[in-house]
Write a protein that holds these residues in place. Structure first.
Motif: not given
Length: 471
Positions: A167, A170-171, A173-174, A177, A206-207, A209-210, A235-236
């Motif tokens: 996580g 993911r945080y 990249t939010e 982005p 997670e990178l 995926e963003s 995953r992308t």
């Protein structure tokens, strides 16, 4: 930072203004958390730490020219007060990068992030103004501060992203982005915190995926030589570009070799052409880093020749990462003491041996942190590798983990004085001062918490004495 008024900043972060006579005043300087970095027009971010509370410096920073303080309580000087300073900092970064319109490049991996980030930045800034993460400021505070240092002229923003759990990326990249996401590798760094390589791969992925879909310009740059990373292509929705030495890599290296001084050289192949590279950095592990940088640069419109020239002229920008210094007496000190994990430790040992052809080599090694249940096996393996590579002498520094390093060397066949265990950095310095000879090459490496950079610094100070060191 791009110029924003205090009123606009307050609206973005959901804060209230206190003691601000004119909310239209603009923040024209950098956003900083260190009071010593304040210049006129700055926004000072007041974090409350375990030892120091930034709020205590509010009056001093405004007196030094700060436009205001971003704080969690009124401080008696112009301030924007929010419930949570870190959350507000992230919201401000997101607002700024959205207005900026620059191309964001995010990168992560278990090893080599900082070196690769520095390479990408040095290549891209030949094309357009580039801002990038200083050092290893790759967490939830360092990343938004880096993003906020961009200006209207910035065209590329290169952001290193670290993680200590699921996580985390993911945080990040939010907050910022990325359009291009690069994953270098999945190794053993922090394996004790994650619980296994599969969990590390889950976090690093997670990178990708963003990223936006390929139709919107999203690009996932993945290491073709690492099966965990290569599997992230599923995953992308972004375009996938592979780099590595594998034949199917879009950006690959051929004829990889090391110069007599231990610097990598290779033929760079891209979809639009090929060119030769001879790097200034030390160690074959930088080939993979260079290919990653080349893949990013190629996606941003640079030719193979432009990329090869930039890679050949790139330097190490971050401290204590394979810093090579030759003393007046001919002893070479390789300070790679910023951090260590099993992959980077093995790469550094191979670089030491390549640099030390025909010379005595010393590996001054310490603890690799955060390896959990794998710690004994990994330290033992590094000690064994030092023997297999014929490192002249292993100096294991510290407590239990250092003893494991020496035990691995001993069990691999290091008898007599080929390896030694010393208690601390000063003991290592005393040993080396008494035994080094002109022409020796010394590698110093451990996790940052060990502080072995003091060994390298002490040896360089000794060498500065010239005749004393030579005798």
């Amino acid at each position: 930072m791009i110029a924003l008024s205090l009123a606009e900043i307050a609206a973005v972060v959901g804060g209230q203004t206190y003691d601000i006579p004119d909310p239209s005043v603009q923040v024209t300087g950098p956003v900083v958390r260190d009071s010593r970095e304040v210049v006129p027009g700055s926004l000072f971010v007041a974090f409350r730490g375990e030892r120091v509370d930034g709020h205590d410096f509010a009056s001093a920073v405004v007196a030094a020219g700060a436009a205001a303080v971003l704080a969690s309580r009124p401080v008696g000087v112009p301030a924007i007060v929010v419930e949570d300073v870190q959350t507000a900092l992230g919201a401000l970064a997101r607002h700024v990068v959205t207005k900026l319109g620059a191309t964001l490049v995010g990168l992560t991996g278990s090893a080599g992030k900082t070196s690769t980030k520095d390479l990408i930045a040095q290549v891209l800034r030949r094309k357009a103004p580039t801002v990038f993460t200083p050092g290893s400021l790759n967490n939830e505070i360092g990343l938004p501060l880096t993003a906020l240092s961009a200006t209207e002229e910035t065209r590329f923003l290169v952001l290193e992203m670290g993680a200590r759990g699921i996580g985390h990326i993911r945080y990040l990249t939010e907050l910022t982005p990325p359009r291009i996401g690069l994953v270098l590798n999945v190794g053993s760094a922090h394996i004790g915190e994650f619980g296994g390589r599969e969990q590390i791969a889950q976090a690093k992925g997670e990178l990708v995926e963003s990223l936006p879909p390929a139709a919107e310009g999203g690009v996932a740059v993945l290491n073709a030589d690492d099966p965990y990373v290569r599997a992230m292509s599923s995953r992308t929705k972004a375009k996938v570009v592979l780099f590595g030495e594998a034949d199917e890599a879009d950006v690959r290296a051929e004829n990889v070799r090391l110069t007599d001084s231990g610097q990598p050289a290779f033929r760079l192949h891209t979809p639009s052409g090929a060119s030769d590279v001879t790097m200034r950095l030390y160690g074959e592990h930088h080939v993979s880093n260079a290919l990653a940088a080349a893949a990013v640069a190629h996606e941003l419109g640079m030719s193979a020749e432009e990329i090869a020239t930039a890679l050949s002229e790139a330097d190490s920008l971050s401290r204590w990462r394979m810093e090579v210094t030759e003393r007046p007496d001919g002893v070479t000190i390789v300070n790679d003491a910023y951090n260590a994990n099993p992959e980077s430790m093995k790469a550094a040992l191979r670089a030491l041996v390549a640099m030390g052809k025909g010379r005595r080599t010393w590996a001054v090694l310490g603890k690799m942190a955060e390896l959990g249940d794998e710690a004994l096996a990994e330290h033992d393996a590094v000690g064994r590798l030092a023997v297999r590579l014929n490192v002249s002498k292993l100096v294991a520094v510290g407590g239990r983990e250092a003893a494991w390093l020496q035990l691995g060397a001993y069990n691999e066949g290091s008898w007599g004085e080929e390896s030694v265990h010393v208690s601390d950095a000063q003991a290592a310095v005393d040993l080396l001062r008494s035994e080094l000879r002109p022409g020796d090459v010394v590698l110093v490496k451990a996790s940052r918490s060990v502080g072995l950079e003091s060994v390298a610094q002490a040896l360089l100070e000794t060498g500065a004495e010239g005749e004393v060191a030579a005798r």
